[in-house]
Enzyme design. Structure first.
Site, PDB file in Angstrom:
ATOM      1  N   LYS A 289      51.812  53.812  41.708  1.00 56.86           N
ATOM      2  CA  LYS A 289      50.463  53.373  42.020  1.00 56.86           C
ATOM      3  C   LYS A 289      49.855  54.340  43.035  1.00 56.86           C
ATOM      4  O   LYS A 289      50.507  54.713  44.015  1.00 56.86           O
ATOM      5  CB  LYS A 289      50.501  51.951  42.586  1.00 56.86           C
ATOM      6  CG  LYS A 289      49.200  51.192  42.494  1.00 56.86           C
ATOM      7  CD  LYS A 289      49.402  49.733  42.855  1.00 56.86           C
ATOM      8  CE  LYS A 289      48.112  48.946  42.685  1.00 56.86           C
ATOM      9  NZ  LYS A 289      48.296  47.518  43.015  1.00 56.86           N
ATOM     10  N   GLU A 375      51.613  31.052  39.243  1.00 61.67           N
ATOM     11  CA  GLU A 375      50.913  29.954  39.898  1.00 61.67           C
ATOM     12  C   GLU A 375      51.461  28.589  39.485  1.00 61.67           C
ATOM     13  O   GLU A 375      51.509  27.663  40.308  1.00 61.67           O
ATOM     14  CB  GLU A 375      49.417  30.032  39.603  1.00 61.67           C
ATOM     15  CG  GLU A 375      48.701  31.181  40.274  1.00 61.67           C
ATOM     16  CD  GLU A 375      48.817  32.499  39.528  1.00 61.67           C
ATOM     17  OE1 GLU A 375      48.336  33.520  40.051  1.00 61.67           O
ATOM     18  OE2 GLU A 375      49.406  32.510  38.424  1.00 61.67           O
ATOM     19  N   ARG A 403      45.163  28.377  36.826  1.00 66.65           N
ATOM     20  CA  ARG A 403      46.339  28.644  35.992  1.00 66.65           C
ATOM     21  C   ARG A 403      47.452  27.624  36.216  1.00 66.65           C
ATOM     22  O   ARG A 403      48.396  27.546  35.433  1.00 66.65           O
ATOM     23  CB  ARG A 403      46.852  30.059  36.265  1.00 66.65           C
ATOM     24  CG  ARG A 403      45.865  31.145  35.870  1.00 66.65           C
ATOM     25  CD  ARG A 403      46.100  32.461  36.610  1.00 66.65           C
ATOM     26  NE  ARG A 403      47.371  33.077  36.302  1.00 66.65           N
ATOM     27  CZ  ARG A 403      47.541  34.070  35.433  1.00 66.65           C
ATOM     28  NH1 ARG A 403      46.506  34.549  34.777  1.00 66.65           N
ATOM     29  NH2 ARG A 403      48.727  34.585  35.237  1.00 66.65           N
TER      30      ARG A 403
END
Length: 641
Positions: A289, A375, A403
């Site tokens: 990243k 979640e 979610r």
């Protein structure tokens, strides 16, 4: 075509690529140059607009390789989350608008179907790409849109159950499908959990790859009596931490891991896979990243989300503020509560920085749990902690709590477990747009029996609501607060638990009562100041609670005013709907009360500044004032229209 201003990089090869088809004639050497120019253009664009930088930089070579190999838009390239898609947008006909990213009427910061045929599936939440790609693959098989389906999913997103549900189904269906596992050892925060550890072991132990390959060919060379034993040994070897075993057990052919920044590896692997695959295939790609931009590589979050910045230094341009952020106020308040209550624990789903729980974790590392992008698990894990005698603060963005809604109902509400839901990013959030707007939590929580639902009007109120939640043990409780800085009010040294279901009077007036729920209170007060200057002083009250309602306050306001207007930062079905039900039950409307409820409109609001979004929603001070005059039928204050 981009201009030649000094702030923009020189990109002679990229200037020739308007659509992916233009890449087909490029040599592999030219594709490497194209990747370098694409990285420079991405950095330059995000420096102007701000946005998700690190994720896009990590997939520059992969983006080039995918578009050089596959045939979008016939082939469906589906980016999980979509925050890494800026290089993809540059290559797919949107370069001339790339410096409008995340601005009003500009490009979305995520993939968006209505924006381009090269975005076959919209995203901004994680872990949806494999399910969507499998849907496209089956549609093609059944006579729908032709073409291959390619899902690009990060290792952080792979921790979510939905990704494995999709892979399990894909392995069963055995249809041609490509999954690119973009393994950068990081989602927004460093990933957690057993899957991440498995992937780390997989590419740390590359000699096992050679051993596995050798084992495949050796069995047939052994004498017959030894072959069965050798086969069992081979299966035992596969059961070790050998690359791809987990994915092969799910029915995928596995290739990798390969260097995701080396086109000499990427291109032949993708070309071979595209030419030969007959069933589901997973290609494991290792990336970094922020790759290729030193300030992003050096940042703790690898340049995940940035404001506008100076390209040479990476220094971000951030406006100074005298008020603390709501997120920081929450974190500091929770720390103060936890210092005197060792039962308090905090749970986040891969968002420690975004929720402020990185601060809590620094103070109480053993009482902080980052469960990864999961979640549903976060909610039920919190329910188990509550049932076990702890005081869990389940800290999740409003849009992500959606979610875990079944778990909120089934595992928390029905069992009346005292889980404390700290709901960040309530209301409209600006540049992230509709996918991240906290529009629905008041509606979907307030309809649950036994739930307490609060909204902070300012940062001082948030401190008291954290204390209220910490002290509440008789069932689930939630409090919501927005993104960004507070209003600059005087802060209490410590929170004082509020009386459940009791609001507060802000200003006494006449004729019209404005009942605010949440941080629109500051706009309500601005509207009231303007109305007062025109000769009409409204009453103002802060509801604090959507559930239970302050019946006495609401009925008093309704009976003593011509009109009652509720204002909230949420969709229809929330606070105002509950107030209307109360007024109807009490037959207040029979006595001529004029009632209006100002809520978010029944539409998804595109990205812009929060101020512009609320103006679009009809919920700024000027529009609140106009609503008052409209309800009272007043053209000139003091005279009936």
């Amino acid at each position: 075509m981009p201009d030649d201003t000094p702030s923009r990089p020189k990109t002679p090869l990229l200037d020739r690529v308007h659509l992916p088809a233009d890449m087909k004639a490029l040599s592999d050497r030219e594709l490497k140059q194209l990747a370098d120019e694409l990285r420079a253009e991405t950095i330059s664009a995000v420096s102007v607009t701000g946005g998700h930088l690190g994720a896009g930089l990590g997939v520059v070579e992969l983006t080039v390789a995918l578009h050089a190999t596959f045939h979008a838009p016939r082939d469906k390239i589906i980016w999980d989350v979509g925050h890494q898609c800026y290089p993809h947008k540059i290559l797919t006909g949107r370069r001339d608008r790339i410096r409008t990213l995340r601005t009003e009427n500009g490009l979305s910061g995520f993939t968006k179907r209505s924006e381009s045929p090269y975005d076959p599936f919209g995203a901004a939440h994680s872990s949806t790409s494999i399910s969507a790609a499998l849907g496209f693959a089956m549609a093609a098989n059944l006579g729908g849109d032709p073409g291959d389906a390619v899902a690009i999913i990060g290792d952080g997103s792979m921790s979510a159950g939905m990704a494995f549900e999709a892979m399990n189904n894909a392995g069963h269906l055995k249809k041609r499908l490509f999954v690119i596992l973009n393994d950068n050892e990081m989602s927004i925060a460093p990933p957690v959990g057993a899957l991440s550890a498995y992937l780390s072991r997989m590419y740390a132990g590359e000699p096992f790859q050679d051993l596995k390959s050798a084992a495949k060919g050796m069995v047939s060379l052994l004498p017959e009596p030894f072959q069965e034993g050798a086969r069992r040994a081979k299966e035992m070897l596969k059961g070790m931490a050998v690359g791809g075993t987990l994915f092969e057990e799910l029915g995928f052919s596995y290739v990798g891991p390969i260097d995701g920044h080396d086109l000499d590896q990427l291109l032949p692997v993708l070309r071979t896979a595209q030419a030969r695959a007959t069933g589901p295939m997973l290609i494991h790609v290792l990336t970094k990243k922020g790759k290729g931009y030193a300030p992003a590589e050096a940042a703790r979050d690898k340049g995940h989300a940035t404001g506008k910045f100076d390209v040479l230094t990476g220094v971000q341009q951030k406006a100074a503020s005298n008020a603390p952020s709501y997120t920081k106020v929450f974190a500091q308040s929770l720390i103060r509560e936890a210092e005197t209550d060792d039962k308090i624990v905090a749970i986040t789903a891969a968002m420690p920085d975004g929720t402020g729980l990185d601060l809590f974790a620094a103070r109480f590392p053993k009482r902080t749990f980052d469960v990864g992008i999961a979640e549903q698990h976060a909610v039920t894990f919190s329910a188990g902690l509550a049932a076990g005698g702890m005081k869990p603060f389940c800290t999740i963005y409003s849009t992500f709590l959606q979610r875990g809604y079944d778990q909120v109902v089934h595992d928390v509400a029905i069992q009346r477990l005292p889980v404390r839901f700290a709901i960040d990013r309530a209301g409209l959030v600006g540049a992230d747009g509709a996918t991240h707007a906290g529009s629905f939590d008041v509606a979907f929580l307030s309809n649950l029996p036994g739930f307490v639902v609060m909204a902070a009007a300012d940062e001082a109120e948030l401190v008291h609501m954290v204390a209220t939640a910490a002290a509440h043990n008789s069932g689930p409780i939630a409090f919501r607060y927005p993104r960004g800085e507070g209003t600059g009010v005087e802060m209490p040294t410590r929170g004082i638990p509020l009386e459940i279901g009791k609001g507060r009077m802000i200003q006494q007036g006449s004729r019209v009562a404005l009942l605010s729920f949440g941080t629109r209170l500051s706009e309500v007060q601005k509207a009231a100041e303007s109305l007062t200057a025109k000769g009409l002083t409204p009453t103002i009250a802060d509801a604090r609670f959507a559930k239970p309602l302050d019946r006495d306050l609401i009925l008093t306001l309704a009976r003593s005013h011509e009109a009652l207007i509720t204002i909230e930062e949420g969709a229809i079905g929330g606070f105002g709907s509950h107030v209307a039900q109360l007024l109807a039950d009490e037959a207040i409307f029979d006595h001529g009360l004029k009632f209006r409820s100002m809520v978010l409109p029944d539409t998804f609001i595109d990205h812009a500044s929060p101020e512009a979004m609320y103006r679009s929603a009809g919920m700024d001070a000027a529009q609140i004032e106009a609503k008052v005059l409209e309800v009272l039928g007043v053209a000139v204050v003091g005279k009936r229209a």
